[in-house]
Write a protein that holds these residues in place. Structure first.
Motif, PDB file in Angstrom:
ATOM      1  N   LEU A 156       0.839  -1.194   0.000  1.00 34.25           N
ATOM      2  CA  LEU A 156       0.000   0.000   0.000  1.00 34.25           C
ATOM      3  C   LEU A 156       0.877   1.249   0.000  1.00 34.25           C
ATOM      4  O   LEU A 156       1.952   1.270   0.596  1.00 34.25           O
ATOM      5  CB  LEU A 156      -0.903   0.022   1.239  1.00 34.25           C
ATOM      6  CG  LEU A 156      -1.912  -1.109   1.399  1.00 34.25           C
ATOM      7  CD1 LEU A 156      -2.755  -0.881   2.661  1.00 34.25           C
ATOM      8  CD2 LEU A 156      -2.808  -1.235   0.179  1.00 34.25           C
ATOM      9  N   GLU A 159      -0.963   7.091   1.159  1.00 35.99           N
ATOM     10  CA  GLU A 159      -2.366   7.518   1.194  1.00 35.99           C
ATOM     11  C   GLU A 159      -3.284   6.358   1.563  1.00 35.99           C
ATOM     12  O   GLU A 159      -4.218   6.513   2.360  1.00 35.99           O
ATOM     13  CB  GLU A 159      -2.766   8.094  -0.162  1.00 35.99           C
ATOM     14  CG  GLU A 159      -4.209   8.603  -0.201  1.00 35.99           C
ATOM     15  CD  GLU A 159      -4.580   9.197  -1.547  1.00 35.99           C
ATOM     16  OE1 GLU A 159      -5.771   9.484  -1.745  1.00 35.99           O
ATOM     17  OE2 GLU A 159      -3.680   9.364  -2.401  1.00 35.99           O
ATOM     18  N   GLN A 160      -3.015   5.184   1.011  1.00 34.65           N
ATOM     19  CA  GLN A 160      -3.836   4.011   1.322  1.00 34.65           C
ATOM     20  C   GLN A 160      -3.647   3.553   2.764  1.00 34.65           C
ATOM     21  O   GLN A 160      -4.614   3.146   3.421  1.00 34.65           O
ATOM     22  CB  GLN A 160      -3.487   2.882   0.352  1.00 34.65           C
ATOM     23  CG  GLN A 160      -3.906   3.153  -1.081  1.00 34.65           C
ATOM     24  CD  GLN A 160      -3.318   2.138  -2.048  1.00 34.65           C
ATOM     25  OE1 GLN A 160      -2.179   1.681  -1.882  1.00 34.65           O
ATOM     26  NE2 GLN A 160      -4.088   1.785  -3.074  1.00 34.65           N
ATOM     27  N   GLN A 163      -5.601   5.834   4.938  1.00 32.95           N
ATOM     28  CA  GLN A 163      -7.019   5.517   4.839  1.00 32.95           C
ATOM     29  C   GLN A 163      -7.375   4.339   5.747  1.00 32.95           C
ATOM     30  O   GLN A 163      -8.393   4.357   6.451  1.00 32.95           O
ATOM     31  CB  GLN A 163      -7.394   5.191   3.391  1.00 32.95           C
ATOM     32  CG  GLN A 163      -8.843   4.762   3.179  1.00 32.95           C
ATOM     33  CD  GLN A 163      -9.846   5.844   3.523  1.00 32.95           C
ATOM     34  OE1 GLN A 163      -9.547   7.035   3.350  1.00 32.95           O
ATOM     35  NE2 GLN A 163     -11.004   5.453   4.009  1.00 32.95           N
ATOM     36  N   ARG A 164      -6.525   3.327   5.761  1.00 32.55           N
ATOM     37  CA  ARG A 164      -6.749   2.172   6.642  1.00 32.55           C
ATOM     38  C   ARG A 164      -6.698   2.606   8.111  1.00 32.55           C
ATOM     39  O   ARG A 164      -7.484   2.137   8.937  1.00 32.55           O
ATOM     40  CB  ARG A 164      -5.695   1.103   6.381  1.00 32.55           C
ATOM     41  CG  ARG A 164      -5.818   0.404   5.033  1.00 32.55           C
ATOM     42  CD  ARG A 164      -6.949  -0.607   5.018  1.00 32.55           C
ATOM     43  NE  ARG A 164      -7.004  -1.326   3.752  1.00 32.55           N
ATOM     44  CZ  ARG A 164      -6.353  -2.451   3.500  1.00 32.55           C
ATOM     45  NH1 ARG A 164      -5.595  -2.998   4.445  1.00 32.55           N
ATOM     46  NH2 ARG A 164      -6.451  -3.043   2.328  1.00 32.55           N
TER      47      ARG A 164
END
Length: 256
Positions: A156, A159-160, A163-164
């Motif tokens: 990831l 940014e991902q 988000q998590r």
């Protein structure tokens, strides 16, 4: 009625716009920050406040000097020894640089200082004050490793991952909200970034490097008040319930 003072982001050790006192070797700004803290303590004592709620970042660095620790402890002791309950939330500047090391405020918990509660992990605390019991749901600063496993973040981008983390933090808050006793006042104390906030001096260190929560994630009806730390500019993000960044107790730069 329970009287509460909410403050955050003290950052003892910041020396912006200061000078060194040749007699002590200490920055004049340390005196400025301690004077501001003294005003808060004096006000709490004069107004017979029931609970002082600190939402993180006692010091500029994760390894404060002995002098900074002594002066902070003196003021916390003035409150606690006067039967004022004190709640200390751990912020990102209070975190050690390695898992297993103590946080900067952990000593109060280790010594079981009367009337002082330290929250270094999420949880709901029932605080007995002179004005009655208060529930404080704590969301201290959490490392990525405390929320996500390596498998969660494998392949990831930043940014991902953020988000998590946002999803995980939201779940932590909602899970605490559902177990609150509706007959008692309830406060969410969190050291986080909220998307609706205007950043202060913290922005130069944080933008793009941390998860940002939606206001709707924290302004839950189960809470009577949401006390925030981490953003240095004082602001009220919502009224029902009140969602408030206390801001830095003493301004760190002219943006605040």
């Amino acid at each position: 009625m329970i009287k509460i003072i909410h403050f955050a982001d003290l950052h003892l050790g910041v020396e912006n716009y200061g000078r060194i006192d040749p007699a002590t070797g200490l920055s004049s700004r340390l005196g400025d920050f301690l004077n501001s803290l003294d005003e808060l303590v004096d006000y709490a004592l004069a107004e017979k406040v029931d609970l002082v709620l600190f939402c993180g970042d006692a010091y500029k660095t994760r390894e404060p000097t002995q002098t900074q620790q002594r002066e902070f402890a003196r003021r916390i002791n003035r409150l606690a020894s006067s039967d004022i309950s004190v709640f200390l939330l751990v912020g990102n500047h209070d975190m050690p640089n390695a898992i297993g090391r103590a946080t900067a405020t952990e000593i109060f918990d280790t010594l079981t200082v009367k009337n002082v509660t330290v929250a270094s992990r999420p949880g709901t605390f029932k605080i007995q004050t002179t004005g009655g019991a208060v529930q404080v749901s704590a969301l201290p600063w959490l490392r990525r490793s405390a929320l996500l496993s390596r498998e969660d973040t494998k392949n990831l981008n930043l940014e991902q991952v953020n988000q998590r983390m946002q999803e995980a933090l939201t779940q932590v808050i909602s899970s605490q909200a559902v177990v609150l006793d509706p007959s008692l006042p309830a406060i969410l104390a969190a050291h986080v970034s909220v998307g609706a906030a205007r950043a202060g001096s913290e922005s130069m260190m944080a933008i793009g490097q941390e998860p940002v929560l939606l206001l709707s994630n924290i302004a839950l009806p189960a809470f009577d008040y949401v006390a925030l730390g981490h953003i240095h500019k004082h602001q009220v993000l919502a009224e029902n319930p009140p969602v408030v960044y206390a801001g830095s107790l003493e301004r760190i730069d002219f943006s605040e």
